[in-house]
Design an enzyme around this catalytic site. Structure first.
Site, PDB file in Angstrom:
ATOM      1  N   ARG A   1       0.848  -1.204   0.000  1.00 22.07           N
ATOM      2  CA  ARG A   1       0.000   0.000   0.000  1.00 22.07           C
ATOM      3  C   ARG A   1       0.882   1.251   0.000  1.00 22.07           C
ATOM      4  O   ARG A   1       0.514   2.279  -0.550  1.00 22.07           O
ATOM      5  CB  ARG A   1      -0.885   0.034   1.257  1.00 22.07           C
ATOM      6  CG  ARG A   1      -1.937  -1.048   1.317  1.00 22.07           C
ATOM      7  CD  ARG A   1      -2.705  -0.924   2.628  1.00 22.07           C
ATOM      8  NE  ARG A   1      -3.795  -1.874   2.726  1.00 22.07           N
ATOM      9  CZ  ARG A   1      -5.025  -1.688   2.248  1.00 22.07           C
ATOM     10  NH1 ARG A   1      -5.334  -0.568   1.634  1.00 22.07           N
ATOM     11  NH2 ARG A   1      -5.952  -2.606   2.385  1.00 22.07           N
TER      12      ARG A   1
ATOM     13  N   GLN B   1      -5.154  -1.704   6.158  1.00 21.05           N
ATOM     14  CA  GLN B   1      -5.159  -0.295   5.751  1.00 21.05           C
ATOM     15  C   GLN B   1      -4.468   0.575   6.791  1.00 21.05           C
ATOM     16  O   GLN B   1      -4.597   0.340   7.986  1.00 21.05           O
ATOM     17  CB  GLN B   1      -6.611   0.180   5.621  1.00 21.05           C
ATOM     18  CG  GLN B   1      -6.928   0.729   4.264  1.00 21.05           C
ATOM     19  CD  GLN B   1      -8.388   1.139   4.144  1.00 21.05           C
ATOM     20  OE1 GLN B   1      -9.177   1.008   5.053  1.00 21.05           O
ATOM     21  NE2 GLN B   1      -8.736   1.638   2.977  1.00 21.05           N
TER      22      GLN B   1
ATOM     23  N   LYS C   1      16.249 -12.585  14.090  1.00 16.69           N
ATOM     24  CA  LYS C   1      17.613 -12.085  14.316  1.00 16.69           C
ATOM     25  C   LYS C   1      18.705 -13.138  14.067  1.00 16.69           C
ATOM     26  O   LYS C   1      19.820 -12.790  13.709  1.00 16.69           O
ATOM     27  CB  LYS C   1      17.745 -11.527  15.730  1.00 16.69           C
ATOM     28  CG  LYS C   1      17.059 -10.182  15.897  1.00 16.69           C
ATOM     29  CD  LYS C   1      17.340  -9.590  17.261  1.00 16.69           C
ATOM     30  CE  LYS C   1      16.750  -8.200  17.354  1.00 16.69           C
ATOM     31  NZ  LYS C   1      17.017  -7.542  18.619  1.00 16.69           N
TER      32      LYS C   1
ATOM     33  N   ASP D   1      22.571  -3.463  18.447  1.00 19.58           N
ATOM     34  CA  ASP D   1      22.084  -3.549  19.837  1.00 19.58           C
ATOM     35  C   ASP D   1      23.266  -3.603  20.807  1.00 19.58           C
ATOM     36  O   ASP D   1      23.254  -2.946  21.850  1.00 19.58           O
ATOM     37  CB  ASP D   1      21.264  -4.836  20.054  1.00 19.58           C
ATOM     38  CG  ASP D   1      19.839  -4.699  19.535  1.00 19.58           C
ATOM     39  OD1 ASP D   1      19.358  -3.574  19.377  1.00 19.58           O
ATOM     40  OD2 ASP D   1      19.209  -5.758  19.301  1.00 19.58           O
TER      41      ASP D   1
ATOM     42  N   GLY E   1      17.340 -12.717  23.303  1.00 21.08           N
ATOM     43  CA  GLY E   1      18.169 -12.093  22.267  1.00 21.08           C
ATOM     44  C   GLY E   1      18.922 -10.866  22.754  1.00 21.08           C
ATOM     45  O   GLY E   1      20.134 -10.730  22.523  1.00 21.08           O
TER      46      GLY E   1
ATOM     47  N   THR F   1      14.007 -19.166  33.065  1.00 24.09           N
ATOM     48  CA  THR F   1      14.187 -20.564  32.668  1.00 24.09           C
ATOM     49  C   THR F   1      15.653 -20.941  32.894  1.00 24.09           C
ATOM     50  O   THR F   1      16.531 -20.477  32.152  1.00 24.09           O
ATOM     51  CB  THR F   1      13.803 -20.754  31.189  1.00 24.09           C
ATOM     52  OG1 THR F   1      12.484 -20.220  31.010  1.00 24.09           O
ATOM     53  CG2 THR F   1      13.832 -22.199  30.761  1.00 24.09           C
TER      54      THR F   1
ATOM     55  N   ARG G   1      17.996 -21.949  29.980  1.00 28.18           N
ATOM     56  CA  ARG G   1      18.437 -20.891  29.059  1.00 28.18           C
ATOM     57  C   ARG G   1      19.562 -20.075  29.685  1.00 28.18           C
ATOM     58  O   ARG G   1      20.515 -19.680  29.012  1.00 28.18           O
ATOM     59  CB  ARG G   1      17.268 -19.957  28.704  1.00 28.18           C
ATOM     60  CG  ARG G   1      16.421 -20.462  27.574  1.00 28.18           C
ATOM     61  CD  ARG G   1      15.381 -19.449  27.184  1.00 28.18           C
ATOM     62  NE  ARG G   1      15.791 -18.642  26.053  1.00 28.18           N
ATOM     63  CZ  ARG G   1      15.027 -17.682  25.520  1.00 28.18           C
ATOM     64  NH1 ARG G   1      13.838 -17.425  26.019  1.00 28.18           N
ATOM     65  NH2 ARG G   1      15.451 -16.982  24.492  1.00 28.18           N
TER      66      ARG G   1
ATOM     67  N   GLY H   1      15.820   2.445  28.625  1.00 28.67           N
ATOM     68  CA  GLY H   1      15.918   1.732  27.348  1.00 28.67           C
ATOM     69  C   GLY H   1      15.855   2.657  26.142  1.00 28.67           C
ATOM     70  O   GLY H   1      16.266   2.277  25.040  1.00 28.67           O
TER      71      GLY H   1
ATOM     72  N   GLN I   1      20.775   2.316  18.931  1.00 29.46           N
ATOM     73  CA  GLN I   1      20.798   1.229  17.927  1.00 29.46           C
ATOM     74  C   GLN I   1      20.202   1.711  16.604  1.00 29.46           C
ATOM     75  O   GLN I   1      20.681   1.370  15.529  1.00 29.46           O
ATOM     76  CB  GLN I   1      20.173  -0.077  18.447  1.00 29.46           C
ATOM     77  CG  GLN I   1      18.699  -0.026  18.860  1.00 29.46           C
ATOM     78  CD  GLN I   1      17.736  -0.104  17.674  1.00 29.46           C
ATOM     79  OE1 GLN I   1      18.075  -0.697  16.657  1.00 29.46           O
ATOM     80  NE2 GLN I   1      16.577   0.511  17.789  1.00 29.46           N
TER      81      GLN I   1
ATOM     82  N   GLN J   1      22.040   2.264  12.937  1.00 23.68           N
ATOM     83  CA  GLN J   1      21.433   1.703  11.713  1.00 23.68           C
ATOM     84  C   GLN J   1      21.310   2.790  10.655  1.00 23.68           C
ATOM     85  O   GLN J   1      21.603   2.571   9.481  1.00 23.68           O
ATOM     86  CB  GLN J   1      20.027   1.161  12.002  1.00 23.68           C
ATOM     87  CG  GLN J   1      20.021  -0.188  12.638  1.00 23.68           C
ATOM     88  CD  GLN J   1      18.620  -0.738  12.877  1.00 23.68           C
ATOM     89  OE1 GLN J   1      17.627  -0.010  12.893  1.00 23.68           O
ATOM     90  NE2 GLN J   1      18.550  -2.041  13.070  1.00 23.68           N
TER      91      GLN J   1
HETATM   92  P1  NAP Z   1      13.350 -12.600  24.102  1.00 23.80           P
HETATM   93  O1  NAP Z   1      14.413 -13.158  23.224  1.00 23.80           O
HETATM   94  O2  NAP Z   1      11.967 -13.094  23.993  1.00 23.80           O
HETATM   95  O3  NAP Z   1      13.851 -12.852  25.621  1.00 23.80           O
HETATM   96  C1  NAP Z   1      13.098 -12.433  26.723  1.00 23.80           C
HETATM   97  C2  NAP Z   1      13.786 -12.853  28.014  1.00 23.80           C
HETATM   98  O4  NAP Z   1      13.017 -12.341  29.105  1.00 23.80           O
HETATM   99  C3  NAP Z   1      13.847 -14.362  28.206  1.00 23.80           C
HETATM  100  O5  NAP Z   1      14.993 -14.681  28.948  1.00 23.80           O
HETATM  101  C4  NAP Z   1      12.580 -14.632  29.030  1.00 23.80           C
HETATM  102  O6  NAP Z   1      12.691 -15.748  29.857  1.00 23.80           O
HETATM  103  C5  NAP Z   1      12.563 -13.420  29.908  1.00 23.80           C
HETATM  104  N1  NAP Z   1      11.218 -13.143  30.391  1.00 23.80           N
HETATM  105  C6  NAP Z   1      10.105 -12.917  29.648  1.00 23.80           C
HETATM  106  N2  NAP Z   1       9.041 -12.691  30.456  1.00 23.80           N
HETATM  107  C7  NAP Z   1       9.492 -12.813  31.743  1.00 23.80           C
HETATM  108  C8  NAP Z   1       8.888 -12.698  33.015  1.00 23.80           C
HETATM  109  N3  NAP Z   1       7.580 -12.414  33.134  1.00 23.80           N
HETATM  110  N4  NAP Z   1       9.648 -12.878  34.111  1.00 23.80           N
HETATM  111  C9  NAP Z   1      10.950 -13.170  33.990  1.00 23.80           C
HETATM  112  N5  NAP Z   1      11.596 -13.287  32.823  1.00 23.80           N
HETATM  113  C10 NAP Z   1      10.874 -13.109  31.697  1.00 23.80           C
HETATM  114  O7  NAP Z   1      13.262 -11.030  23.982  1.00 23.80           O
HETATM  115  P2  NAP Z   1      14.449  -9.991  23.674  1.00 23.80           P
HETATM  116  O8  NAP Z   1      14.579  -9.770  22.222  1.00 23.80           O
HETATM  117  O9  NAP Z   1      15.650 -10.406  24.423  1.00 23.80           O
HETATM  118  O10 NAP Z   1      13.836  -8.651  24.300  1.00 23.80           O
HETATM  119  C11 NAP Z   1      13.634  -8.512  25.694  1.00 23.80           C
HETATM  120  C12 NAP Z   1      13.248  -7.072  26.006  1.00 23.80           C
HETATM  121  O11 NAP Z   1      14.328  -6.213  25.713  1.00 23.80           O
HETATM  122  C13 NAP Z   1      12.111  -6.529  25.147  1.00 23.80           C
HETATM  123  O12 NAP Z   1      10.888  -6.852  25.698  1.00 23.80           O
HETATM  124  C14 NAP Z   1      12.362  -5.037  25.141  1.00 23.80           C
HETATM  125  O13 NAP Z   1      11.675  -4.424  26.214  1.00 23.80           O
HETATM  126  C15 NAP Z   1      13.847  -4.950  25.390  1.00 23.80           C
HETATM  127  N6  NAP Z   1      14.529  -4.448  24.166  1.00 23.80           N
HETATM  128  C16 NAP Z   1      15.023  -3.202  24.216  1.00 23.80           C
HETATM  129  C17 NAP Z   1      15.689  -2.686  23.112  1.00 23.80           C
HETATM  130  C18 NAP Z   1      16.222  -1.296  23.174  1.00 23.80           C
HETATM  131  O14 NAP Z   1      16.793  -0.852  22.180  1.00 23.80           O
HETATM  132  N7  NAP Z   1      16.060  -0.591  24.254  1.00 23.80           N
HETATM  133  C19 NAP Z   1      15.869  -3.463  21.975  1.00 23.80           C
HETATM  134  C20 NAP Z   1      15.326  -4.735  21.950  1.00 23.80           C
HETATM  135  C21 NAP Z   1      14.669  -5.241  23.066  1.00 23.80           C
HETATM  136  P3  NAP Z   1      12.184 -17.206  29.371  1.00 23.80           P
HETATM  137  O15 NAP Z   1      13.332 -17.789  28.612  1.00 23.80           O
HETATM  138  O16 NAP Z   1      11.919 -17.905  30.649  1.00 23.80           O
HETATM  139  O17 NAP Z   1      10.951 -16.995  28.542  1.00 23.80           O
END
Ligand code: NAP
Length: 499
Positions: free
Chosen positions: A174, A199, A282, A319, A353, A375, A378, A458, A465, A469
């Site tokens: 679009r 849309q 990623k 990042d 990640g 976990t 992990r 954050g 980041q 980019q």
């Molecule tokens: P991800 O790969 O899904 O990893 C999330 C992590 O948080 C996992 O270790 C997960 O544990 C844990 N987690 C999720 N819910 C939880 C809870 N209720 N209690 C305890 N641990 C919990 O996500 P990601 O890409 O790493 O991103 C994580 C966060 O980083 C995002 O939500 C965002 O807020 C932040 N972030 C910030 C930026 C920035 O530029 N500022 C950029 C990217 C991301 P499990 O393995 O047990 O599920």
């Protein structure tokens, strides 16, 4: 040009919205007469109209709301032509029954709300034979490749043609159809008034994507992820391109995991110059990259892909760099001039990640790192990869650290009353870096300030980041302050209850 569709049940509201849109800069409006609850009064709707109009009366079989007879509908379409509407929308089977008259232009259209049919090119060719001023073909995208196909129809068209794909897999088409020559695209009055799936609102199309400044030379960038609909990246990258006068557009590319590799091949036709990459791609995106930085190789994940002048895809991880810069910012005068983190103990919450990228970056700068994640498996795996220690999630309060990093989504909107770390575990003078950026002032950061800790939000990482980019995409200095301002405007103001 953007054609804004209005669907209201009352004439009065349709007229008011039409005026409001004209005041907001709309130059073409589609009146969806099938939405009206009473028989359309064309005279009333067309009299003193503030912009040219497209008159459309969609049948239920085309997902419209027309409840009258087909005879009545065709009579109204003829009447719209006699009354001098600038455009009428005529479905392919109806177009031969409604003769051309006066200056009214005929949009001969085809819609498929379920799929992009295999024979869409033939369907398009048939419509071209129906005395059309503009041919419009709109289908449902069940894969991003469907949307590319629709754009190819526009690019190859010999008649003025509007073609794009519906659904959020097709949203980018679009935005991009004008680049390939479509005379206009369609948008809604506001974000909550979607008349067709995928849309965008007039405001987004005009102010975020700057549709009217997209031309054949406009370079394409985008965000690869799933989901992507609520990302702030289009907002800040498009505003930044505009601020430095870089002729480019940044669009959302929702790509389901199983379709990533084939979609990236399909997207070569779009000549995409760079991607931001987010969850869940990623890691998988590395298969598509030809070259990568050392950080990407060691982290095993990239958040940026940039097309080199020689055509090769270069993978970066901005990042990791952004996180280090944010930590050094937080340390202030305590940060050593060489940026090293020797002697610092970092407690990293999360093992996903972001935690992986940050963990790698701080270990690389000499910090001692302890990981705590919900976990345990992990946490153990990441600790092994980084050569550091881990504790159970329950024991995270027992670690004596200089720097606490939240790499989990805990505290993120809408769960703003949650913190991944208890207030009484915090020590004065500690640096607390929360990667969560929506809201900016998380509950964790509130606790940290109350305990006289240093804090970094954050937003600092997010801006950095994106800024890096932007440099990789454009070879220009990023308008960092503008990026910060755009993010702050977009995220929800938040009120955290007192603990
Ligand atoms: P991800 O790969 O899904 O990893 C999330 C992590 O948080 C996992 O270790 C997960 O544990 C844990 N987690 C999720 N819910 C939880 C809870 N209720 N209690 C305890 N641990 C919990 O996500 P990601 O890409 O790493 O991103 C994580 C966060 O980083 C995002 O939500 C965002 O807020 C932040 N972030 C910030 C930026 C920035 O530029 N500022 C950029 C990217 C991301 P499990 O393995 O047990 O599920």
């Amino acid at each position: 040009m953007i054609c804004v569709s209005i669907g209201r049940t009352r004439h009065k509201m349709m007229i008011l919205e039409h005026r409001a849109l004209a005041e907001r800069g709309a130059r073409l409006v589609e009146l969806r007469l099938d939405w009206l609850s009473r028989l359309p009064d064309l005279g009333r709707l067309l009299k003193d109209r503030p912009t040219p109009v497209v008159v459309t009366i969609r049948r239920p079989s085309d997902r419209g709301r027309w409840r009258g007879s087909e005879e009545q509908r065709q009579m109204l379409l003829r009447q719209a032509i006699v009354d001098g509407a600038e455009y009428v929308d005529l479905e392919g089977d109806v177009a031969p029954k409604i003769p051309r008259y006066g200056n009214t232009k005929r949009i001969v259209s085809f819609h498929d709300f379920d799929e992009t049919p295999d024979r869409i090119e033939e369907i398009y060719a048939e419509l071209c034979e129906l005395d059309a001023d503009i041919v419009k073909v709109v289908t449902m995208a069940n894969a991003p490749a469907d949307a590319v196909r629709m754009l190819q129809i526009v690019a190859d068209a010999r008649k003025p043609t509007i073609a794009f794909a519906m659904g959020d897999l097709g949203t980018f088409s679009r935005i991009l159809c004008g680049k390939y020559g479509a005379p206009f695209t369609y948008a809604t009055f506001s974000a909550d008034r979607e008349l067709a799936p995928g849309q965008l609102s007039f405001d987004e199309m005009k102010n975020v994507y700057r549709y009217d400044s997209i031309g054949p030379q406009t370079k394409v960038f985008g965000l690869l992820g799933d989901p992507v609909a609520h990302s702030l990246s289009p907002l800040i990258h498009n505003a930044s391109f505009a601020a430095v006068g870089f002729d480019a557009v940044y669009v959302p590319f929702r790509v389901p995991t199983h379709l990533l590799q084939e979609t990236l091949k399909e997207f070569e036709w779009l000549d995409v110059r760079g991607y931001s990459v987010t969850i869940p791609h990623k890691e998988a995106v590395l298969q598509y990259a030809d070259v990568c930085t050392e950080a990407v190789r060691e982290i095993g994940a990239a958040n940026t892909l940039v097309k080199q002048p020689d055509g090769r895809w270069f993978a970066h991880n901005t990042d990791a760099e952004a996180a280090i810069e944010s930590i050094l910012l937080g340390l202030g005068e305590d940060a050593p001039p060489d940026g090293s983190l020797h002697g610092k103990h970092v407690l990293l919450l999360g093992a996903g990640g972001v935690a992986r990228a940050i963990g790698w970056a701080v270990v690389n700068r000499g910090a001692k790192v302890t990981i705590a994640s919900r976990t345990p498996k992990r946490a153990a795996k990441l600790a092994e990869q980084l050569g550091c220690t881990y504790v159970t999630w329950e024991n995270r309060g027992s670690v004596t650290a200089d720097i606490l990093v939240n790499g989990t989504p805990v505290g993120m909107h809408p769960n703003v009353d949650e913190s991944p770390y208890e207030a009484h575990w915090l020590r004065e003078g500690m640096l607390v870096f929360d990667t969560v950026y929506n809201p900016e002032r998380t509950l964790l950061l509130k606790y940290a300030r109350e305990r006289d800790c240093r804090t970094v939000s954050g937003i600092e990482m997010f801006v950095r980041q994106a800024a890096r980019q932007f440099e990789l995409f454009t070879n220009q200095s990023p308008p960092t302050e503008l990026m910060r301002q755009k993010i702050r405007q977009a995220i929800s103001p938040v009120v955290i209850k007192d603990a």
